[in-house]
Design a protein around this motif. Sequence first.
Motif, PDB file in Angstrom:
ATOM      1  N   THR A 115       0.846  -1.195   0.000  1.00 47.47           N
ATOM      2  CA  THR A 115       0.000   0.000   0.000  1.00 47.47           C
ATOM      3  C   THR A 115       0.881   1.244   0.000  1.00 47.47           C
ATOM      4  N   THR A 122       0.589   7.159  -4.813  1.00 40.15           N
ATOM      5  CA  THR A 122       1.225   7.094  -6.127  1.00 40.15           C
ATOM      6  C   THR A 122       2.648   7.637  -6.017  1.00 40.15           C
ATOM      7  N   LYS A 157      -1.761  -3.859 -14.775  1.00 40.59           N
ATOM      8  CA  LYS A 157      -2.273  -2.599 -14.221  1.00 40.59           C
ATOM      9  C   LYS A 157      -3.787  -2.646 -14.324  1.00 40.59           C
ATOM     10  N   GLY A 168      -6.277  -0.778 -13.591  1.00 40.65           N
ATOM     11  CA  GLY A 168      -7.084   0.350 -14.042  1.00 40.65           C
ATOM     12  C   GLY A 168      -6.785   0.794 -15.464  1.00 40.65           C
ATOM     13  N   ASP A 175      -1.308  -4.444 -10.035  1.00 41.35           N
ATOM     14  CA  ASP A 175      -1.137  -3.053  -9.639  1.00 41.35           C
ATOM     15  C   ASP A 175      -2.500  -2.358  -9.608  1.00 41.35           C
ATOM     16  N   ASP A 176      -2.747  -1.537  -8.584  1.00 41.35           N
ATOM     17  CA  ASP A 176      -4.038  -0.840  -8.406  1.00 41.35           C
ATOM     18  C   ASP A 176      -5.196  -1.830  -8.401  1.00 41.35           C
ATOM     19  N   GLU A 179      -8.967  -1.086  -8.438  1.00 46.67           N
ATOM     20  CA  GLU A 179      -9.597  -0.564  -9.654  1.00 46.67           C
ATOM     21  C   GLU A 179     -10.170  -1.668 -10.544  1.00 46.67           C
ATOM     22  N   THR A 238      -2.007  -1.249  -4.029  1.00 44.58           N
ATOM     23  CA  THR A 238      -3.127  -0.318  -4.125  1.00 44.58           C
ATOM     24  C   THR A 238      -2.739   1.041  -3.552  1.00 44.58           C
ATOM     25  N   THR A 239      -3.209   2.093  -4.234  1.00 40.36           N
ATOM     26  CA  THR A 239      -3.002   3.447  -3.714  1.00 40.36           C
ATOM     27  C   THR A 239      -4.127   3.792  -2.736  1.00 40.36           C
TER      28      THR A 239
END
Length: 197
Positions: free
Chosen positions: A44, A47, A73, A75, A116-117, A120, A157-158
């Motif tokens: 976590t 960005t 990725k 998203g 990644d992410d 999303e 995750t951001t």
Amino acid sequence: NTYLQEAITSERAHHDIVGTSPAIKQSRTRIDLVAPTSATVLITGETGTGKALVANAIHKASPRARRPMIQFKCGAVSAEEVEAELFGQLRGAFEGATRDRPGKLELAHGGTLFLDDVAELPVEVQGRLLQSLQNSTVTRLGDTRAKSLDLRVIAATTANPEEAVQKGNLREDLLFFLNVFPIACTPLRDRREDIPI
């Protein structure tokens, strides 16, 4: 050659992660702890805090280092294409599927899958992903046969994971599956002693 490669790798361990602050030292320690295992990792942080660097360091120091780390990725792909990207497809599975194609899960077989992410991902796909990961199998779109999977999952995750669950963006059972070994990345403004380095 192999011996020299390993010597170089151990010399340059975490060479991409720069800093001497307590936060960076803690991150390196956690990387060293989890890398030799097959535990699922959830990274976590905001960005630009180096989540991909941490994922890379874990993979490079793991027994799976000779196999690829496949990055997805979550998203960056339209909601319609996510399933085909993750699970793969057979020709004719849907309009526009002109050839057989493996998905990211299949490509990561024997190696590491970096999501990644992850918050999303469309929620309806999260359930299918969780089922695939729990059963260690993948079924391409348009296929009935499941292929067995052997991969390690690293997710990032951001978003705050608990808040993402409350907002309905992340399934609680998926978070439970991914959050075996959490690593938090600290932004540079909170570790200013690392700026000169």
